[in-house]
Design a protein around this motif. Structure first.
Motif, PDB file in Angstrom:
ATOM      1  N   SER A 139       0.866  -1.169   0.000  1.00 14.81           N
ATOM      2  CA  SER A 139       0.000   0.000   0.000  1.00 14.81           C
ATOM      3  C   SER A 139       0.910   1.228   0.000  1.00 14.81           C
ATOM      4  O   SER A 139       1.573   1.531   0.995  1.00 14.81           O
ATOM      5  CB  SER A 139      -0.903   0.007   1.238  1.00 14.81           C
ATOM      6  OG  SER A 139      -1.700   1.172   1.265  1.00 14.81           O
ATOM      7  N   ILE A 140       0.956   1.894  -1.141  1.00 15.75           N
ATOM      8  CA  ILE A 140       1.894   3.006  -1.311  1.00 15.75           C
ATOM      9  C   ILE A 140       1.136   4.300  -1.039  1.00 15.75           C
ATOM     10  O   ILE A 140       0.273   4.707  -1.813  1.00 15.75           O
ATOM     11  CB  ILE A 140       2.495   2.986  -2.722  1.00 15.75           C
ATOM     12  CG1 ILE A 140       3.114   1.598  -3.013  1.00 15.75           C
ATOM     13  CG2 ILE A 140       3.557   4.068  -2.890  1.00 15.75           C
ATOM     14  CD1 ILE A 140       3.570   1.401  -4.423  1.00 15.75           C
ATOM     15  N   LYS A 141       1.460   4.967   0.061  1.00 15.49           N
ATOM     16  CA  LYS A 141       0.653   6.064   0.569  1.00 15.49           C
ATOM     17  C   LYS A 141       0.820   7.387  -0.177  1.00 15.49           C
ATOM     18  O   LYS A 141      -0.073   8.222  -0.159  1.00 15.49           O
ATOM     19  CB  LYS A 141       0.978   6.280   2.051  1.00 15.49           C
ATOM     20  CG  LYS A 141       0.723   5.057   2.922  1.00 15.49           C
ATOM     21  CD  LYS A 141      -0.760   4.670   2.926  1.00 15.49           C
ATOM     22  CE  LYS A 141      -1.017   3.529   3.902  1.00 15.49           C
ATOM     23  NZ  LYS A 141      -2.444   3.111   3.893  1.00 15.49           N
ATOM     24  N   SER A 142       1.969   7.591  -0.833  1.00 16.43           N
ATOM     25  CA  SER A 142       2.200   8.887  -1.475  1.00 16.43           C
ATOM     26  C   SER A 142       2.922   8.696  -2.802  1.00 16.43           C
ATOM     27  O   SER A 142       3.528   7.647  -3.055  1.00 16.43           O
ATOM     28  CB  SER A 142       3.021   9.801  -0.566  1.00 16.43           C
ATOM     29  OG  SER A 142       4.338   9.292  -0.421  1.00 16.43           O
ATOM     30  N   ARG A 143       2.868   9.734  -3.628  1.00 18.32           N
ATOM     31  CA  ARG A 143       3.535   9.686  -4.923  1.00 18.32           C
ATOM     32  C   ARG A 143       5.049   9.636  -4.759  1.00 18.32           C
ATOM     33  O   ARG A 143       5.752   8.950  -5.512  1.00 18.32           O
ATOM     34  CB  ARG A 143       3.114  10.902  -5.758  1.00 18.32           C
ATOM     35  CG  ARG A 143       3.563  10.872  -7.217  1.00 18.32           C
ATOM     36  CD  ARG A 143       3.114   9.612  -7.961  1.00 18.32           C
ATOM     37  NE  ARG A 143       1.728   9.299  -7.805  1.00 18.32           N
ATOM     38  CZ  ARG A 143       0.742   9.783  -8.566  1.00 18.32           C
ATOM     39  NH1 ARG A 143       1.013  10.641  -9.528  1.00 18.32           N
ATOM     40  NH2 ARG A 143      -0.517   9.404  -8.369  1.00 18.32           N
ATOM     41  N   SER A 144       5.573  10.349  -3.770  1.00 14.69           N
ATOM     42  CA  SER A 144       7.019  10.335  -3.552  1.00 14.69           C
ATOM     43  C   SER A 144       7.491   8.942  -3.145  1.00 14.69           C
ATOM     44  O   SER A 144       8.573   8.507  -3.558  1.00 14.69           O
ATOM     45  CB  SER A 144       7.414  11.359  -2.482  1.00 14.69           C
ATOM     46  OG  SER A 144       6.825  11.045  -1.241  1.00 14.69           O
ATOM     47  N   LYS A 145       6.680   8.220  -2.352  1.00 17.97           N
ATOM     48  CA  LYS A 145       7.042   6.854  -1.985  1.00 17.97           C
ATOM     49  C   LYS A 145       6.990   5.928  -3.203  1.00 17.97           C
ATOM     50  O   LYS A 145       7.786   4.996  -3.330  1.00 17.97           O
ATOM     51  CB  LYS A 145       6.135   6.339  -0.867  1.00 17.97           C
ATOM     52  CG  LYS A 145       6.367   7.009   0.481  1.00 17.97           C
ATOM     53  CD  LYS A 145       5.585   6.346   1.576  1.00 17.97           C
ATOM     54  CE  LYS A 145       5.847   7.016   2.931  1.00 17.97           C
ATOM     55  NZ  LYS A 145       7.273   6.935   3.318  1.00 17.97           N
ATOM     56  N   ALA A 146       6.045   6.183  -4.108  1.00 19.73           N
ATOM     57  CA  ALA A 146       5.980   5.396  -5.352  1.00 19.73           C
ATOM     58  C   ALA A 146       7.244   5.600  -6.172  1.00 19.73           C
ATOM     59  O   ALA A 146       7.839   4.652  -6.697  1.00 19.73           O
ATOM     60  CB  ALA A 146       4.742   5.789  -6.152  1.00 19.73           C
TER      61      ALA A 146
END
Length: 470
Positions: A139-146
């Protein structure tokens, strides 16, 4: 998703063939894999003869209309017309919102379909499959984490040229627009074995988009010249012209028409990379034409041709092509420039890809522009597209190399745009010289470390032409 063919050394500065961004679900499925494969075939299977388009970080424009466009009559109702699967434009369907998980999976699919392991580290498909399972359970919470996840995923390949591009980094490639009107062209096989040149990328709010050119349009003519049988690179060259002048292109919307003639104002972004001058030699009895080529951008070939013709008219009996510190640029520009010096049928370069169908023997298809001896100046910062030119002239006995061993960047990258405007650079192939030398990691050894005498150059080229090739 769009794909741009590139080749360069340490920083991204070049690109080529695009693929349309698919109207697909936020998570990739079988159709998305189809798009990536289709894009790569266009990149390597078409003799690398495609232009580059770069957009802003915003999404690509799919439809536009222009009141100044003049539509022709559509085909008669009795004529059966079927749109290609990859060219259907959904006029009313909004572009899907990209999810964080979908972007990461999209990057995974691109690498899975196109990455070429060049031996720096063993790439095991089963290990790559495990990464996909990690994505699906995350579960990728933010675009930066993606984006961070994509960076880690690409780093695991051990290839320094396969990497992630932020939306801002991707958008800065606009100086490589091959057409000068903000479109990206690609060769697409027709139903009858012919080849069509289609618009498979549009610069949002660029000149062509504003004038009414649409995603998926087929180019039929440029300024009244029928482009049937021409490559995408040739069509891009016809479109090019002085900044702020107009070009008239005739397009067919989709496979079923209508046909429109559209006037588009050129807005070139690229700056000329060519510097030239005439120098006297041998106490002023002869002259040499000096050509400095800083990079292989959209204007490189056209401006180099102008300079070569002027120097030839001024009486140049030798030419110096200075490629020192030229780290590359557009692969296709390098190939087309090499052809200027070669005889018809001589090999420019061989390309090798992951799949055998991507293996190409690219040859010159016209007579050389000049036949005078050429001295190519190189150093350890001469790389990529510059090495294509240097090796083509050297191996075909058209020029001697002077200086230091070249960098040794013999890999080909494609840049794929992701759904959020970011991108991934992926190594998809490599090239070897006409004499079957692997450039990557080896470079090209010059003939002379220092400038030789003019008589030595002529003698060496004469002896070279009598030796067996390969």
């Amino acid at each position: 998703m769009r794909v741009l063919l590139v080749s360069n050394t340490t920083t991204l500065s070049l690109s080529s063939p695009p693929s349309p961004k698919p109207l697909a679900p936020s998570r990739l499925g079988p159709n998305s894999i189809h798009w990536a494969k289709k894009a790569l075939i266009g990149a390597l299977g078409g003799a690398l003869s495609l232009g580059l388009l770069v957009s802003s970080p915003a999404s690509l424009a799919f439809e536009s209309s222009s009141p100044s466009s003049i539509p022709a009559q559509p085909p008669p109702p009795s004529e059966y017309c079927k749109e290609d699967e990859g060219d259907v434009i959904a006029e009313s369907a909004p572009e899907p919102v990209a999810t964080n998980e979908g972007i990461v999976e999209e990057a995974w699919e691109i690498v899975n379909d196109s990455f070429l392991d060049t031996g720096r580290r063993s790439w095991l498909p089963e290990n790559w499959q495990m990464k996909k399972e990690d994505i699906r359970t995350s579960s990728i919470k933010s675009r930066s984490k993606a984006h961070d996840m994509i960076k880690r995923m690409l780093a695991s390949l051990g290839d320094p040229y396969t990497r992630f591009l932020s939306p801002d980094e991707f958008s800065k490639m606009a100086r490589y627009d091959m057409s000068g009107i903000g479109i990206n062209l690609r060769e697409v096989p027709g139903d009858n074995g012919d080849v069509k040149v289609k618009v498979l990328g549009l610069l949002l709010d660029g000149p062509a988009h504003a004038a009414g050119v649409r995603q998926g349009d087929e180019i039929l003519a440029v300024n009244g010249v029928d482009v049937k049988g021409k490559s995408a690179f040739e069509v891009s060259s016809l479109i090019q012209g002085p900044n702020e002048t107009y070009v008239t292109i005739k397009v067919k919307h989709g496979n079923c028409g209508p046909i429109q003639s559209i006037d588009v104002q050129r807005q070139l972004v690229a700056r000329t990379p060519v510097f030239y001058r005439l120098e006297p030699i041998e106490n002023g009895t002869r002259s040499v034409g000096y050509l400095r080529l800083k990079e292989f951008n959209a204007l490189a070939r056209k401006d180099l041709v102008i300079a070569m013709k002027r120097l030839q008219d001024m009486g140049a009996s030798f030419f110096i092509l200075d490629l020192r510190d030229n780290r590359g640029g557009l692969v296709q520009a390098g190939i087309e420039i090499a052809k200027l010096f070669l005889n018809e049928g001589e090999t420019v370069i061989y390309t090798v890809g992951k799949d055998p169908q991507y293996q190409q023997n690219i040859v010159a298809d016209t007579a050389p522009l000049i036949k005078a001896p050429v001295i190519v100046l190189v150093n350890n910062n001469t790389a990529s597209a510059s090495e294509i030119v240097a090796s083509a002239l050297h191996d075909n006995c058209k020029g001697v190399l002077v200086g230091d061993r070249t960098f040794g960047k013999g890999l080909i990258q494609s840049v794929f745009e992701l759904q959020d405007g970011s991108g991934v650079v992926v190594t998809v192939g490599k090239y070897v010289t006409p004499n079957h030398k692997d450039i990557n990691g080896n470079g090209i050894e010059p003939d002379y470390p220092n400038f030789p005498g003019w008589g030595d150059i002529t003698q060496r080229l004469s002896q070279c032409s009598t030796l067996p090739r390969g």
